[in-house]
Design an enzyme around this catalytic site. Structure first.
Site, PDB file in Angstrom:
ATOM      1  N   GLU A 108      -6.826   2.786  11.292  1.00  0.00           N
ATOM      2  CA  GLU A 108      -8.107   2.082  11.146  1.00  0.00           C
ATOM      3  C   GLU A 108      -8.529   2.025   9.893  1.00  0.00           C
ATOM      4  O   GLU A 108      -8.599   3.384   9.105  1.00  0.00           O
ATOM      5  CB  GLU A 108      -9.469   2.351  11.938  1.00  0.00           C
ATOM      6  CG  GLU A 108      -9.337   1.822  13.383  1.00  0.00           C
ATOM      7  CD  GLU A 108      -8.763   2.785  14.308  1.00  0.00           C
ATOM      8  OE1 GLU A 108      -8.712   4.167  14.241  1.00  0.00           O
ATOM      9  OE2 GLU A 108      -8.207   2.383  15.726  1.00  0.00           O
ATOM     10  N   ASN A 113     -12.194  -1.451   2.050  1.00  0.00           N
ATOM     11  CA  ASN A 113     -11.571  -0.448   1.233  1.00  0.00           C
ATOM     12  C   ASN A 113     -10.134  -0.712   0.736  1.00  0.00           C
ATOM     13  O   ASN A 113      -9.207  -0.639   1.239  1.00  0.00           O
ATOM     14  CB  ASN A 113     -11.313   0.652   2.195  1.00  0.00           C
ATOM     15  CG  ASN A 113     -10.757   2.342   1.515  1.00  0.00           C
ATOM     16  OD1 ASN A 113     -10.131   2.051   0.389  1.00  0.00           O
ATOM     17  ND2 ASN A 113     -10.727   3.156   2.191  1.00  0.00           N
ATOM     18  N   TYR A 120      -1.461   0.910   2.006  1.00  0.00           N
ATOM     19  CA  TYR A 120      -0.938   0.453   3.508  1.00  0.00           C
ATOM     20  C   TYR A 120      -0.011  -0.639   3.342  1.00  0.00           C
ATOM     21  O   TYR A 120       1.043  -0.585   3.912  1.00  0.00           O
ATOM     22  CB  TYR A 120      -2.042   0.599   4.728  1.00  0.00           C
ATOM     23  CG  TYR A 120      -2.629   1.921   4.688  1.00  0.00           C
ATOM     24  CD1 TYR A 120      -1.971   2.943   4.603  1.00  0.00           C
ATOM     25  CD2 TYR A 120      -3.976   1.898   4.524  1.00  0.00           C
ATOM     26  CE1 TYR A 120      -2.828   4.347   4.977  1.00  0.00           C
ATOM     27  CE2 TYR A 120      -4.800   2.959   5.074  1.00  0.00           C
ATOM     28  CZ  TYR A 120      -4.136   4.272   5.178  1.00  0.00           C
ATOM     29  OH  TYR A 120      -4.819   5.296   4.956  1.00  0.00           O
TER      30      TYR A 120
HETATM   31  C1  LIG Z   1      -6.911   5.263  -0.850  1.00  0.00           C
HETATM   32  C2  LIG Z   1      -6.280   6.709  -1.674  1.00  0.00           C
HETATM   33  C3  LIG Z   1      -6.025   7.531  -0.435  1.00  0.00           C
HETATM   34  C4  LIG Z   1      -5.031   6.412  -2.301  1.00  0.00           C
HETATM   35  O1  LIG Z   1      -4.637   7.577  -2.988  1.00  0.00           O
HETATM   36  P1  LIG Z   1      -3.970   7.625  -4.435  1.00  0.00           P
HETATM   37  O2  LIG Z   1      -3.358   9.018  -4.381  1.00  0.00           O
HETATM   38  O3  LIG Z   1      -4.701   7.274  -5.351  1.00  0.00           O
HETATM   39  O4  LIG Z   1      -2.645   6.659  -4.079  1.00  0.00           O
HETATM   40  P2  LIG Z   1      -1.254   6.541  -4.750  1.00  0.00           P
HETATM   41  O5  LIG Z   1      -1.550   6.883  -6.322  1.00  0.00           O
HETATM   42  O6  LIG Z   1      -0.420   7.491  -4.012  1.00  0.00           O
HETATM   43  O7  LIG Z   1      -0.809   5.181  -4.177  1.00  0.00           O
HETATM   44  C5  LIG Z   1      -1.069   4.249  -5.036  1.00  0.00           C
HETATM   45  C6  LIG Z   1      -0.835   2.903  -4.079  1.00  0.00           C
HETATM   46  O8  LIG Z   1      -2.025   2.693  -3.505  1.00  0.00           O
HETATM   47  C7  LIG Z   1      -2.628   1.267  -3.826  1.00  0.00           C
HETATM   48  N1  LIG Z   1      -4.080   1.674  -4.739  1.00  0.00           N
HETATM   49  C8  LIG Z   1      -4.448   2.899  -4.828  1.00  0.00           C
HETATM   50  N2  LIG Z   1      -5.604   2.894  -5.611  1.00  0.00           N
HETATM   51  C9  LIG Z   1      -5.759   1.500  -5.576  1.00  0.00           C
HETATM   52  C10 LIG Z   1      -6.745   0.679  -6.340  1.00  0.00           C
HETATM   53  N3  LIG Z   1      -7.671   1.261  -6.947  1.00  0.00           N
HETATM   54  N4  LIG Z   1      -6.973  -0.807  -6.187  1.00  0.00           N
HETATM   55  C11 LIG Z   1      -5.676  -1.197  -5.827  1.00  0.00           C
HETATM   56  N5  LIG Z   1      -4.699  -0.600  -5.191  1.00  0.00           N
HETATM   57  C12 LIG Z   1      -4.568   0.819  -4.976  1.00  0.00           C
HETATM   58  C13 LIG Z   1      -1.711   0.670  -4.579  1.00  0.00           C
HETATM   59  O9  LIG Z   1      -0.784   0.066  -3.663  1.00  0.00           O
HETATM   60  C14 LIG Z   1      -0.812   1.563  -5.265  1.00  0.00           C
HETATM   61  O10 LIG Z   1       0.651   1.359  -5.428  1.00  0.00           O
HETATM   62  P3  LIG Z   1       1.032   0.814  -7.023  1.00  0.00           P
HETATM   63  O11 LIG Z   1       0.638   1.966  -7.742  1.00  0.00           O
HETATM   64  O12 LIG Z   1       2.323   0.572  -6.753  1.00  0.00           O
HETATM   65  O13 LIG Z   1       0.170  -0.389  -7.022  1.00  0.00           O
HETATM   66  C15 LIG Z   1      -7.513   7.128  -2.507  1.00  0.00           C
HETATM   67  O14 LIG Z   1      -8.109   6.094  -3.177  1.00  0.00           O
HETATM   68  C16 LIG Z   1      -8.706   7.886  -1.595  1.00  0.00           C
HETATM   69  O15 LIG Z   1      -8.557   9.022  -1.161  1.00  0.00           O
HETATM   70  N6  LIG Z   1      -9.604   6.931  -1.221  1.00  0.00           N
HETATM   71  C17 LIG Z   1     -10.766   7.629  -0.460  1.00  0.00           C
HETATM   72  C18 LIG Z   1     -10.466   8.059   0.969  1.00  0.00           C
HETATM   73  C19 LIG Z   1      -9.672   6.689   1.622  1.00  0.00           C
HETATM   74  O16 LIG Z   1     -10.124   5.664   1.419  1.00  0.00           O
HETATM   75  N7  LIG Z   1      -8.807   7.222   2.420  1.00  0.00           N
HETATM   76  C20 LIG Z   1      -8.098   6.240   3.460  1.00  0.00           C
HETATM   77  C21 LIG Z   1      -8.809   5.965   4.616  1.00  0.00           C
HETATM   78  S1  LIG Z   1      -8.106   4.848   5.669  1.00  0.00           S
END
Ligand SMILES: CC(C)(COP(=O)(O)OP(=O)(O)OC[C@H]1O[C@@H](n2cnc3c(N)ncnc32)[C@H](O)[C@@H]1OP(=O)(O)O)[C@@H](O)C(=O)NCCC(=O)NCCS
Length: 174
Positions: A108, A113, A120
């Site tokens: 979920e 977000n 995903y």
């Molecule tokens: C969502 C989250 C886990 C992403 O972590 P991250 O380590 O920065 O992500 P990654 O660098 O591994 O992955 C990047 C991919 O995620 C997506 N993404 C990450 N940040 C993004 C942003 N600000 N806007 C759009 N897409 C984004 C894109 O698909 C990206 O792929 P791309 O580089 O090819 O475009 C992080 O922002 C986070 O911890 N957020 C708060 C907690 C949360 O929301 N957890 C998920 C709960 S379901």
């Protein structure tokens, strides 16, 4: 940061994980006890990403329920985002799923977000429905996201491409 380590989350990690949880989710974080309970749950697997100095940068968890995996949490430290850490953790989970003959992965996510939803979708999760007012802190809806069958070629080919694009050396500590 060229190299990261993936370790199974243990009781020794919980203090640091819990501090990171409060940074990532200041208004609706899990308690320390929730993490202790989760890592003791036989159906659950939790992993951390650590840097060379052993600092915890990110964590993920999932439950295995028969042939489905349910991702329960995923968080990356705000100072270490967009460095592929979430992708590295999702890869770890999906590899576990193949080892455990899991067919589908679900989770979920808050409908606001966008970073998480995009992440995903990159792994071919799609939204199959909404849980109305699922989040108690602000009454927000949750999107229910599901993979297709992870053994299908489309999923496997996409997964292979994502793995090939990871720029870090990953050390897996069992
Ligand atoms: C969502 C989250 C886990 C992403 O972590 P991250 O380590 O920065 O992500 P990654 O660098 O591994 O992955 C990047 C991919 O995620 C997506 N993404 C990450 N940040 C993004 C942003 N600000 N806007 C759009 N897409 C984004 C894109 O698909 C990206 O792929 P791309 O580089 O090819 O475009 C992080 O922002 C986070 O911890 N957020 C708060 C907690 C949360 O929301 N957890 C998920 C709960 S379901």
């Amino acid at each position: 940061m060229q190299q990261v380590r993936i370790t199974r989350m243990t009781a020794e990690d919980v203090d640091e994980v819990s501090k990171l949880e409060q940074i990532v989710h200041p208004n609706h974080h899990w308690s320390k006890n929730s993490f202790y309970n989760e890592i003791a749950n036989k159906l659950a697997s939790y992993y951390c990403v650590k840097d060379e100095q052993n600092k915890i940068l990110a964590y993920i968890g999932f439950w295995q329920i028969i042939e489905e995996a349910h991702i329960t949490t995923l968080a990356v430290h705000p100072d270490y985002r967009n460095l592929q850490l979430a992708q590295i953790l999702l890869i770890k989970i999906i590899e576990d799923c193949y080892e455990n003959m899991i067919k589908f992965i679900t989770l979920e996510v808050r409908e606001s977000n966008i970073p998480a939803i995009k992440l995903y979708e990159k792994f071919l999760f799609t939204s199959i429905g909404v849980r109305k007012k699922y989040y108690q802190d602000n009454g927000e809806n949750a999107l229910i996201m599901f993979t297709q069958n992870i053994w299908y070629d489309k999923f496997k080919n996409n997964f292979g491409e994502i793995k090939n694009n990871i720029k870090k050396v990953i050390v897996n500590d069992k």
